[in-house]
Design a protein around this motif. Structure first.
Motif, short mmCIF file in Angstrom:
data_model
loop_
_atom_site.label_atom_id
_atom_site.label_comp_id
_atom_site.label_asym_id
_atom_site.label_seq_id
_atom_site.Cartn_x
_atom_site.Cartn_y
_atom_site.Cartn_z
N ASP A 157 0.80 -1.23 0.00
CA ASP A 157 0.00 0.00 0.00
C ASP A 157 0.83 1.27 0.00
O ASP A 157 0.32 2.35 -0.29
CB ASP A 157 -0.93 0.02 1.23
N ASP A 158 2.12 1.17 0.35
CA ASP A 158 2.93 2.38 0.33
C ASP A 158 3.58 2.65 -1.03
O ASP A 158 4.34 3.60 -1.18
CB ASP A 158 3.98 2.36 1.46
N VAL A 159 3.27 1.81 -2.01
CA VAL A 159 3.74 2.08 -3.37
C VAL A 159 2.60 2.77 -4.14
O VAL A 159 1.47 2.29 -4.17
CB VAL A 159 4.13 0.78 -4.11
N GLU A 160 2.93 3.92 -4.71
CA GLU A 160 1.96 4.67 -5.48
C GLU A 160 1.86 4.09 -6.89
O GLU A 160 2.87 3.93 -7.56
CB GLU A 160 2.41 6.14 -5.54
N VAL A 161 0.64 3.77 -7.31
CA VAL A 161 0.44 3.27 -8.67
C VAL A 161 0.09 4.45 -9.56
O VAL A 161 -0.83 5.22 -9.26
CB VAL A 161 -0.70 2.23 -8.73
N ARG A 162 0.84 4.61 -10.63
CA ARG A 162 0.52 5.65 -11.61
C ARG A 162 0.17 4.98 -12.94
O ARG A 162 1.03 4.36 -13.57
CB ARG A 162 1.72 6.57 -11.84
N GLN B 67 -6.94 8.57 -8.20
CA GLN B 67 -7.80 7.42 -8.55
C GLN B 67 -9.04 7.36 -7.67
O GLN B 67 -10.12 6.96 -8.13
CB GLN B 67 -7.01 6.11 -8.41
N TYR B 74 -13.02 2.79 -5.81
CA TYR B 74 -11.63 2.40 -6.13
C TYR B 74 -11.01 1.55 -5.03
O TYR B 74 -11.04 1.91 -3.86
CB TYR B 74 -10.78 3.65 -6.34
N GLY B 76 -7.75 0.57 -3.75
CA GLY B 76 -6.33 0.89 -3.79
C GLY B 76 -6.11 1.94 -2.74
O GLY B 76 -6.93 2.12 -1.85
N THR B 77 -5.02 2.69 -2.85
CA THR B 77 -4.75 3.70 -1.83
C THR B 77 -5.02 5.08 -2.40
O THR B 77 -5.11 5.27 -3.62
CB THR B 77 -3.29 3.62 -1.38
N ILE B 79 -3.05 7.42 -2.64
CA ILE B 79 -1.90 8.02 -3.34
C ILE B 79 -1.86 7.60 -4.81
O ILE B 79 -1.10 8.15 -5.59
CB ILE B 79 -0.55 7.68 -2.66
N ASP B 80 -2.70 6.62 -5.17
CA ASP B 80 -2.69 6.16 -6.57
C ASP B 80 -3.26 7.24 -7.49
O ASP B 80 -4.18 7.97 -7.10
CB ASP B 80 -3.54 4.88 -6.73
N ARG B 81 -2.75 7.31 -8.69
CA ARG B 81 -3.24 8.35 -9.60
C ARG B 81 -3.21 7.88 -11.05
O ARG B 81 -2.60 6.85 -11.37
CB ARG B 81 -2.43 9.63 -9.43
N LEU B 82 -3.90 8.65 -11.86
CA LEU B 82 -3.94 8.37 -13.29
C LEU B 82 -3.55 9.64 -14.03
O LEU B 82 -4.05 10.72 -13.72
CB LEU B 82 -5.36 7.94 -13.69
N ASP B 83 -2.62 9.51 -14.97
CA ASP B 83 -2.17 10.66 -15.76
C ASP B 83 -2.67 10.51 -17.19
O ASP B 83 -2.58 9.42 -17.78
CB ASP B 83 -0.64 10.74 -15.77
#
Lengths: 208, 95
Positions: A157-162, B67, B74, B76-77, B79-83
């Protein structure tokens, strides 16, 4: 009077292609014939373009990855200005904007084209079938962690998914992390562990 | 070409509209707010191009969206994002 039907050049540009059967395929053939008859491009130019496209492969990407791992200045330039730096290495990107996305301990990048199937083809060659599938394209944007898990990527969970949706003019390549345990390896040995999926982002850890 | 209308880091809203013509803004992103991740230079604008109006060029941006804002359910966390790449005329300042 001959009833011989002339199969002209336009039908034979890729001898291994099947005869067009769908309406869309026939429209494609007709459009291509019109463009050629109008002098917009020649069969020779078309064949040269196809050969260039088919000549590209994930090895090109691996070459860039290994140089980035072993040359900090190059890596900085590659991330700041992908297209120019890749052209310096002698790769012909055609008129494409190129952006390299760096994976880190806390960031994982993955690329997709939800609208069609844009892929960094000029650099990496043809895309894998799954990349073009509706399943991948529709799901990786809304549940990337689940899709990545199916590819064997286990993210904490501490890895940011982009997720990077290639909607317009840019093409992307992921720069995977250099695995621990690969210190002192030759470029050839490093090249061999860089996979196509790691350049797309559906693989995170490279196998040493 | 004029100066960019938006700056890196600025909050922007992606227009929620559906012109009856080819455009390259996926439905899932329309109406959402994000931040300008980078300015991507000037490119041929697909809506006008497809209409046969030549290839008018326009500034392109990458917009970064959270996200959890994009998808209510969603998994996930935060901090997740979509560009995503969006042309300037699809963007308006947010807040």
């Amino acid at each position: 009077m001959s009833d011989h039907h002339e199969h002209d050049h336009a039908r034979t540009f890729q001898p291994d292609h099947p005869e067009p059967t769908s309406d869309a395929a026939l429209v494609g053939v007709a459009l291509r014939e019109l463009l050629m008859e109008g002098g917009h491009y020649t069969v020779e130019e078309e064949q040269a373009m196809i050969a260039r496209m088919q000549g590209a492969s994930p090895e090109n990407g691996a070459t860039l990855v290994v140089r980035a791992w072993t040359d900090v200045d190059f890596k900085e330039r590659l991330l700041a200005n992908g297209a120019e730096t890749i052209k310096e290495m002698g790769f012909d990107l055609l008129p494409t904007e190129f952006t390299v996305l760096e994976n880190t301990q806390t960031i994982h990048n993955v690329i997709v084209c939800t609208l069609c199937s844009c892929y960094p083809r000029a650099l990496l060659g043809m895309s894998p079938a799954w990349y073009k599938s509706k399943n991948y394209r529709s799901r990786v944007v809304r549940e990337p962690r689940a899709v990545l898990e199916e590819f064997g990527v286990d993210l904490s969970d501490d890895v940011e998914v982009r997720v990077h949706d290639s909607t317009a003019e840019l093409r992307y390549m992921v720069l995977p992390q250099r695995p621990s345990g690969s210190d002192g390896w030759s470029d050839e040995k490093l090249m061999a562990i860089v996979t196509r999926n790691s350049l797309i982002g559906t693989q995170r850890d490279l196998n040493v | 070409m004029s100066q960019p209308r938006f700056a890196t880091g600025q909050r922007v809203r992606i227009a929620d509209r559906t012109p009856p013509i080819h455009h390259r803004v996926p439905a899932y992103a329309k109406g959402h707010i994000g931040t300008i991740e980078r300015i991507c230079g000037i490119h041929g604008q697909p809506e006008k191009f497809i209409r046969g109006d030549g290839v008018p060029r326009e500034r392109l941006y990458r917009v970064s969206i959270s996200q959890t804002d994009l998808w209510p359910a969603y998994r996930g966390t935060n901090i997740d994002r979509l560009d995503i790449e969006i042309f300037e005329h699809w963007l308006e300042p947010a807040e």
